[in-house]
Design an enzyme around this catalytic site. Structure first.
Site, mmCIF file in Angstrom:
data_model
loop_
_atom_site.group_PDB
_atom_site.id
_atom_site.type_symbol
_atom_site.label_atom_id
_atom_site.label_comp_id
_atom_site.label_asym_id
_atom_site.label_seq_id
_atom_site.Cartn_x
_atom_site.Cartn_y
_atom_site.Cartn_z
ATOM 1 N N SER A 1 0.831 -1.204 0.000
ATOM 2 C CA SER A 1 0.000 0.000 0.000
ATOM 3 C C SER A 1 0.869 1.260 0.000
ATOM 4 O O SER A 1 1.694 1.437 -0.888
ATOM 5 C CB SER A 1 -0.962 -0.040 1.192
ATOM 6 N N ASP B 1 -5.223 -3.516 -2.335
ATOM 7 C CA ASP B 1 -4.125 -3.459 -1.372
ATOM 8 C C ASP B 1 -4.111 -4.703 -0.482
ATOM 9 O O ASP B 1 -5.119 -5.369 -0.273
ATOM 10 C CB ASP B 1 -4.185 -2.173 -0.555
#
Length: 298
Positions: free
Chosen positions: A87, A199
């Protein structure tokens, strides 16, 4: 120093702040597309086994702490053989893998706004996507593909149809980071060769074990998550989620040779003051472990 107004330490801070740049977002509407060209992100074996890997966690706005850690690592003259990021950790890690020094990354971190990265995404269940991220990121890099960056970089994402953890090592860097940063339930996933990616936070916020699987012999891990044991009383309603994330993080934290988990308060926002505080906390936490860091890289 004044305290931030209470806001939950969650990455859905994006939703609250997106309205600030709504005018800019309207100009960047794009329809979802399937990225399947020869430079679409993919997993390829690393050219050589890495000795030292740096692993940067997910964490949304808390990820500014990674910039501070990089400042300390630069100050100590330390360089890894591999960077692995989830992320926001994929974004910061890719900038470093691209050869940018910590001073340049800090300048970008203090100036970037959501209007640079987020776009409206009509035609699907998610009304926002990180469609501006690839162009913004690749404008900072010396080469557009992960395999051509000065340092090997792994952008960690989750394949949404089967929940598999994927480490992109080649292909378009901007698109790989967009996939790694597509917050599940908040930002539109990225379609690559017909499959959707988001993510990795729901399954692996701190992908140390992936770094080990790629051959890393020594691992420095930077955990940007909140210290739930020091959360204020007003954060009690978030405790269940915090404990769930700690459970997901703990096995990877235990697999690291050295773990940095800087503390700079529970509440987050995107103000410059918050960014500076997070960066300073990361730098201080890393410098406090200077000898251990030098030994890790020796």
């Amino acid at each position: 120093m004044p305290h931030d107004p209470p806001r939950p330490a969650r990455r859905h801070t994006l939703r609250r702040f997106a309205a600030l740049g709504l005018g800019s977002l309207l100009g960047g509407c794009t329809l979802p597309e399937d990225h399947g060209g020869p430079d679409a992100p993919r997993e390829l074996p690393l050219a050589r086994r890495p000795r030292v890997a740096w692993v940067f966690s997910s964490g949304g706005p808390r990820g500014f702490v990674h910039v501070g850690v990089l400042k300390a690592l630069d100050r100590l003259g330390l360089v890894p053989d591999l960077i692995v990021g989830a992320s926001v950790g994929a974004l910061i890690g890719t900038l470093r893998a691209g050869g940018l020094d910590a001073a340049r990354i800090e300048a970008l971190a203090l100036s970037v706004g959501l209007h640079d990265l987020i776009r409206l995404q009509p035609g699907g269940p998610h009304w926002l996507g990180a469609g501006g991220l690839p162009e913004w990121l690749e404008a900072q890099l010396p080469a557009p593909r992960l395999q051509d960056l000065p340092l090997p970089m792994v952008c960690v994402a989750q394949r949404l149809d089967d929940g598999a953890l994927v480490g992109f090592t080649a292909g378009e860097a901007g698109l790989a980071v967009q996939a790694a940063a597509a917050v599940v339930g908040e930002l539109a996933p990225v379609r690559i060769r017909g499959r959707l990616y988001g993510d990795a936070d729901p399954i692996s916020p701190l992908p140390v074990r992936l770094a080990r699987a790629l051959g890393a012999q020594r691992v420095l891990a930077v955990d940007a998550s909140a210290h739930e044991d020091r959360a204020p009383a007003a954060a009690a309603r978030f405790r269940e989620g915090d404990l769930a994330k700690r459970a997901r993080t703990a096995p990877d934290a235990a697999a690291a040779d050295l773990l940095l988990h800087p503390d700079f308060g529970y509440w987050v926002n995107l103000s410059r003051a918050f960014r500076e505080r997070a960066i300073a906390a990361g730098e201080q936490a890393a410098l406090a472990q200077a000898e251990a860091l030098r030994a890790l890289h020796a």
